[in-house]
Design a protein around this motif. Structure first.
Motif, PDB file in Angstrom:
ATOM      1  N   UNK A 180       0.850  -1.191   0.000  1.00 35.86           N
ATOM      2  CA  UNK A 180       0.000   0.000   0.000  1.00 35.86           C
ATOM      3  C   UNK A 180       0.878   1.230   0.000  1.00 35.86           C
TER       4      UNK A 180
ATOM      5  N   UNK B   8       1.520   5.106  -2.114  1.00 33.18           N
ATOM      6  CA  UNK B   8       0.856   6.009  -3.053  1.00 33.18           C
ATOM      7  C   UNK B   8       1.258   5.710  -4.492  1.00 33.18           C
ATOM      8  N   UNK B   9       2.467   5.189  -4.664  1.00 29.54           N
ATOM      9  CA  UNK B   9       2.947   4.947  -6.028  1.00 29.54           C
ATOM     10  C   UNK B   9       2.935   3.461  -6.375  1.00 29.54           C
TER      11      UNK B   9
ATOM     12  N   UNK C 222      -6.032   0.968   7.445  1.00 26.96           N
ATOM     13  CA  UNK C 222      -5.834   2.205   6.673  1.00 26.96           C
ATOM     14  C   UNK C 222      -6.586   2.158   5.352  1.00 26.96           C
ATOM     15  N   UNK C 223      -7.064   3.331   4.968  1.00 24.51           N
ATOM     16  CA  UNK C 223      -7.801   3.474   3.712  1.00 24.51           C
ATOM     17  C   UNK C 223      -6.874   3.189   2.538  1.00 24.51           C
ATOM     18  N   UNK C 224      -5.606   3.595   2.644  1.00 29.66           N
ATOM     19  CA  UNK C 224      -4.684   3.427   1.520  1.00 29.66           C
ATOM     20  C   UNK C 224      -4.471   1.942   1.212  1.00 29.66           C
TER      21      UNK C 224
ATOM     22  N   UNK D 114       0.604  -6.573   7.647  1.00 28.92           N
ATOM     23  CA  UNK D 114       1.749  -5.967   8.343  1.00 28.92           C
ATOM     24  C   UNK D 114       1.900  -6.704   9.658  1.00 28.92           C
TER      25      UNK D 114
ATOM     26  N   UNK E 254       8.367   8.641  -9.127  1.00 28.39           N
ATOM     27  CA  UNK E 254       7.368   8.845  -8.066  1.00 28.39           C
ATOM     28  C   UNK E 254       7.291  10.307  -7.651  1.00 28.39           C
TER      29      UNK E 254
ATOM     30  N   UNK F 260       1.687   8.844   3.692  1.00 22.28           N
ATOM     31  CA  UNK F 260       1.431   7.855   2.639  1.00 22.28           C
ATOM     32  C   UNK F 260       0.327   8.333   1.709  1.00 22.28           C
TER      33      UNK F 260
ATOM     34  N   UNK G 144       0.738  12.026  -1.457  1.00 22.20           N
ATOM     35  CA  UNK G 144       1.069  12.013  -2.894  1.00 22.20           C
ATOM     36  C   UNK G 144      -0.101  11.622  -3.791  1.00 22.20           C
ATOM     37  N   UNK G 145      -1.010  10.801  -3.256  1.00 17.66           N
ATOM     38  CA  UNK G 145      -2.169  10.389  -4.070  1.00 17.66           C
ATOM     39  C   UNK G 145      -3.062  11.590  -4.383  1.00 17.66           C
TER      40      UNK G 145
END
Ligand SMILES: Nc1ncnc2c1ncn2[C@@H]1O[C@H](COP(=O)(O)OP(=O)(O)OP(=O)(O)O)[C@@H](O)[C@H]1O
Ligand SMILES: Nc1ncnc2c1ncn2[C@@H]1O[C@H](COP(=O)(O)OP(=O)(O)OP(=O)(O)O)[C@@H](O)[C@H]1O
Ligand SMILES: [Mg+2]
Ligand SMILES: [Mg+2]
Lengths: 254, 254
Positions: A150, A152-153, A190-192, A215, B44, B220, B223-224
């Motif tokens: 998870x 962002x990229x 987490x949402x991500x 995790x 990124x 985290x 960046x999104x």
């Protein structure tokens, strides 16, 4: 002929090494003899099982020498039926060393094919790059497994990854298949994590493994004690996840 | 002449990009004009500020062209005083492209030196490798900053890293200094975080930054949303940490 799986993703820190170690160990729990090949010059897989020694015969010899005694490259580990073909920092110079050699992308193929007769599985750990070391692993593999976390990229590089797989299939290894993608370091709070899982499901469909690796701090700790998760914390969530992941991999390859 | 800082660590996923983005943004909070250069083919940093477009002029031109209009390579961002020199996937072929060129390690030096007159800081984000892209950044930098996270293998690569810095200093850039090391994704609840911090303190002494960047989900997420942490969550722990980190960096370079 054993099955050969490359674990790859050019994004750094996404659980390639953690998965290479614990999938390999997990496969031995189901009566498989496994060779774990460390093609990352960082040698994180290697330092988990062996003391650091950049002078011993290593994966570098697969690239630098024509004829080698392959048995001199494989080392036993504390886990029965798990062997390791260690990395060396010298691997970092392979790309420059072979830059003018047309056979560079398939440099290790014949040697690995010979080794695959002695093991049920060969698992490659690779560096965070789609360069020559990873291409060599892909060129001799039956399957490629992508680990995703998870981030962002997390999915930015998927297209480049899939393009590289296609290119290897077309030119060097038509039988290469995508084993799938597995989400690691998953934090259901987490949402991500959920967003990345959903986006990965969208891209990979059924190729996304049902098992996600949560995790789990035991997974971070175990390499420091030179152990896989099953030896270090057999009743941890990490051990449970990697055992069911190994089972799911076995289902897909049989 | 602005100050040039390279953020590097060959270990993947250790907060190089997250630090490049938020240190750069943090420095603008203290009246600095900053150029963020993305030398990672993954891009990124670039995808956080700009839409992906592999055809626009990019950092690749620093390597492939002799004379270029440098102003065509720098793009404004939503944050005033923060500019970006974007990556391109084409950077992945630089190492092979320049493998026979003796000037390869300092290919971008003259161009970056010209650019440094227009900015107070130039910050390089680099890929998880000590290859030619990172060497180029180091060859033109005043300082190098290492990001470290709590990983079982976090400090395995430090010797290779320091050896590379020494080699660059000796041959290409005698004025290169180690700005320091900063621990990121720090989780004070886990033993591994504390162990890594203590071990890093042992190795780096006063060069270890007092500021640690805590694990913070806002970092985290930001960046999104194509934002740095100060725009996305200005009162988060991540914003607080990166603001004090920027201050500490300014203290060290003045
Ligand atoms: N399921 C998990 N739970 C907690 N931590 C994990 C988990 N899997 C991996 N990690 C940790 O995340 C970090 C990155 O994992 P790892 O080093 O295996 O990734 P990698 O993709 O091999 O990195 P590199 O790109 O540098 O080779 C390490 O600190 C590792 O201990
Ligand atoms: N302080 C933090 N708290 C929580 N997550 C973080 C923090 N810093 C970074 N991350 C996350 O950790 C992951 C790795 O960070 P990042 O991508 O910045 O590392 P990197 O060193 O640039 O990786 P690469 O080696 O692939 O370039 C990303 O998912 C990022 O969002
Ligand atoms: Mg790894
Ligand atoms: Mg990065």
């Amino acid at each position: 002929m054993g099955k050969i799986i490359t674990i790859a993703n050019q994004k750094g820190g996404v659980g390639k090494t953690t998965t290479a170690i614990n999938l390999s160990a997990g496969l031995t729990l189901f009566e498989n003899r496994v060779l774990l090949v460390d093609l990352d010059p960082q040698g994180n897989t290697t330092s988990t099982f062996l003391d650091v020694d950049d002078e011993r015969p290593s994966a570098f010899e697969l690239f630098s020498k024509e004829d080698i005694d392959l048995s001199s490259l494989t080392y036993p580990t504390d886990r029965e039926a798990l062997y390791i073909l260690p990395s060396s920092i010298k691997l970092a110079k392979v790309e420059r060393m072979l830059s003018q050699n047309p056979e560079a992308p398939i440099r290790i193929r014949d040697k690995i094919e010979k080794l695959s007769d002695e093991f049920d599985f060969i698992i490659f750990d690779t560096p965070p790059s789609l360069g020559l070391l990873t291409i060599n692993a892909l060129s001799v593999s039956d399957y490629v497994l992508m680990t995703i976390t998870a981030s962002p990229w997390a999915l930015d590089g998927v297209q480049d990854f899939l393009d590289t797989i296609d290119a290897v299939k077309e030119v060097f290894n038509p039988s290469l298949k995508i084993l799938g993608a597995v989400v690691t370091i998953f934090d259901s709070r987490t949402k991500i994590s959920k967003d990345v899982y959903d986006a990965a499901k969208e891209i990979f469909g059924n190729l996304l493994f049902n098992t996600t690796i949560s995790r789990n701090v035991r997974l971070e700790e175990s390499p420091a004690y030179k152990k896989d998760i099953f030896s270090y914390a057999p009743s941890s969530r990490g051990a449970f996840n990697y055992r069911s992941f190994a089972k799911e991999v076995l289902d897909r390859v049989s």
